[in-house]
Design an enzyme around this catalytic site. Structure first.
Site, PDB file in Angstrom:
ATOM      1  N   HIS A  38     -70.239  65.211 -42.303  1.00 16.51           N
ATOM      2  CA  HIS A  38     -68.798  65.448 -42.271  1.00 16.51           C
ATOM      3  C   HIS A  38     -68.486  66.909 -42.554  1.00 16.51           C
ATOM      4  O   HIS A  38     -69.129  67.552 -43.391  1.00 16.51           O
ATOM      5  CB  HIS A  38     -68.057  64.537 -43.260  1.00 16.51           C
TER       6      HIS A  38
ATOM      7  N   GLU B 220     -64.429  61.872 -43.774  1.00 15.59           N
ATOM      8  CA  GLU B 220     -65.317  61.155 -44.681  1.00 15.59           C
ATOM      9  C   GLU B 220     -64.776  61.168 -46.104  1.00 15.59           C
ATOM     10  O   GLU B 220     -64.865  60.181 -46.822  1.00 15.59           O
ATOM     11  CB  GLU B 220     -66.710  61.777 -44.653  1.00 15.59           C
TER      12      GLU B 220
ATOM     13  N   ASP C 288     -71.768  69.533 -50.382  1.00 14.72           N
ATOM     14  CA  ASP C 288     -71.225  68.301 -49.784  1.00 14.72           C
ATOM     15  C   ASP C 288     -70.253  68.638 -48.675  1.00 14.72           C
ATOM     16  O   ASP C 288     -69.055  68.669 -48.877  1.00 14.72           O
ATOM     17  CB  ASP C 288     -70.527  67.499 -50.888  1.00 14.72           C
TER      18      ASP C 288
ATOM     19  N   ASP D 178     -65.259  67.826 -43.348  1.00 13.70           N
ATOM     20  CA  ASP D 178     -64.159  67.909 -44.308  1.00 13.70           C
ATOM     21  C   ASP D 178     -64.685  67.993 -45.731  1.00 13.70           C
ATOM     22  O   ASP D 178     -65.797  67.552 -46.036  1.00 13.70           O
ATOM     23  CB  ASP D 178     -63.214  66.711 -44.161  1.00 13.70           C
TER      24      ASP D 178
END
Length: 378
Positions: free
Chosen positions: A69, A136, A102, A71
């Site tokens: 992801h 996500e 992340d 985002d």
């Protein structure tokens, strides 16, 4: 130069793009441009406000997919960051910025690994794919789940999927996820009778009525788990009641709670047992349930063995398969892919101030992904 050296530059470019969920910030366009130069066919899939990208090189099986992801979560107080979260910053052997762990570094590692593999084997067997979403960290309604639905409609299946979630705990590759627990949340309202605290015979205090039931919910053993999952857990996250006055018994109390459940329980069984317990305590209540995710387990097959071996080769340590932690988009991908593994950076700084990844992780991660491609697509 080390094989993973190109990942740092790309990770910095991605971090510099503000992509607070559900925004993509141009990350997928940047990735698509790189992949197209390597011979990938890139297909943007927009659902609502959410940007998704499906990129594939090749038309045959096996299909090896990298998923992730673009985002990120909000930054939190900017003044508490040591550097601007959207200005990638190198400090003390680490790369700082929102999404560093992340999971923009994993995406950079995906791309670099794919580029290097294609350069080595331009006529490789099977297909390489990337699946990216900007939904996500949000409600996950228009992201990976919608892409999977579209692929399923077209009868496109994935044979092996590597999700770049930050799975590692103390060192890169020490923990890999091959499944996740389910998540079931509820908002419970218990009703009573409001009134003055000085006249207890005229009121029904919903907090007092709820307390014994809540205590029983907290001490109940919902299941014992199994060899792949810990026992199902129950946790209260919020309790709210009262008018703000100290002399008024409230009319109702509202409780938010969550189950993280193993494959030994189901949504239906948990809902049924909670209803029976609340009824046993004679409560006047309403409850609203939300299923966040069903539990899933990917078999320990060829993909798991190859990734574990590659991880040991490049880190010198044995990795372990685990199903702990929160949810991930792997729960959607498992619907069209029998073997899914999550392996990515150390997760200690994710969603925190001063999120970061060690530069040596950023060097090694593309090599693990590259070796996985070499083994799966000879």
């Amino acid at each position: 130069m080390p094989e993973g050296s190109g990942a740092l530059a790309l990770a910095k470019e991605l971090i510099a793009r503000r992509s607070v969920t559900p925004e993509d910030g141009g990350c997928q366009e940047l990735v698509a441009a790189r992949l197209e130069r390597a011979g990938f066919r890139c297909e943007p899939m927009k659902f609502g406000e959410v940007s998704n990208l499906w990129a594939r090189r090749g038309s045959e099986h096996p299909v090896v997919c990298f998923a992730g992801h673009t985002d990120v979560v909000p930054t939190g107080p900017l003044k508490e960051w040591h550097s601007d979260p959207f200005v990638p910053t190198l400090r003390d052997g680490k790369l700082y910025g929102r999404g560093a762990a992340d999971m923009k570094s994993s995406i950079a590692a995906f791309v670099v690994a794919a580029e290097r593999f294609v350069a080595e084997r331009p006529r490789h067997a099977g297909s390489i794919a990337l699946l990216l979403t900007s939904d996500e960290e949000g409600p996950a309604l228009d992201g990976t789940v919608r892409v999977v639905e579209r692929l399923k409609e077209r009868n496109e299946r994935i044979d092996y999927c590597i999700v770049g979630e930050p799975s590692s705990v103390d060192r890169l590759g020490d923990t890999l996820k091959n499944g996740r627990r389910g998540s079931l949340s509820a908002k419970l309202i218990v009703r009573g009778v409001q009134g003055h605290v000085a006249y207890p015979h005229l009121v029904k205090n919903p907090i007092h009525l709820l307390a014994p039931a809540l205590a029983e919910l907290a001490r109940t053993q919902w299941d014992k788990g199994n060899e792949s999952f810990p026992p199902t857990s129950f946790q209260v996250s919020n309790i709210h009641a009262g008018t703000g006055a100290g002399n008024v018994v409230p009319a109702s109390v509202e409780v938010d709670f969550n189950f993280r459940f193993s494959t030994e329980s189901t949504e239906a069984s948990l809902r049924r047992r909670v209803a029976a317990l609340l009824t046993k305590h004679g409560l006047d209540y309403a409850i609203d349930w939300t299923l966040g995710a069903k539990p899933f387990l990917s078999k320990r097959g060829r993909l798991a063995e190859i990734v574990l071996e590659a991880g040991k080769r490049h880190t010198g340590s044995n990795g372990e398969l685990s199903t702990t932690g929160g949810t991930s988009d792997a729960r959607f991908i498992i619907d069209i892919c029998p073997e899914v593994i999550e392996i990515g950076p150390i997760n200690a700084s994710i969603h925190k101030l001063n999120e970061h990844i060690a530069l040596d992780e950023l060097e090694v991660l593309p090599q693990i992904y590259l070796d996985t491609l070499r083994a799966l697509l000879p």
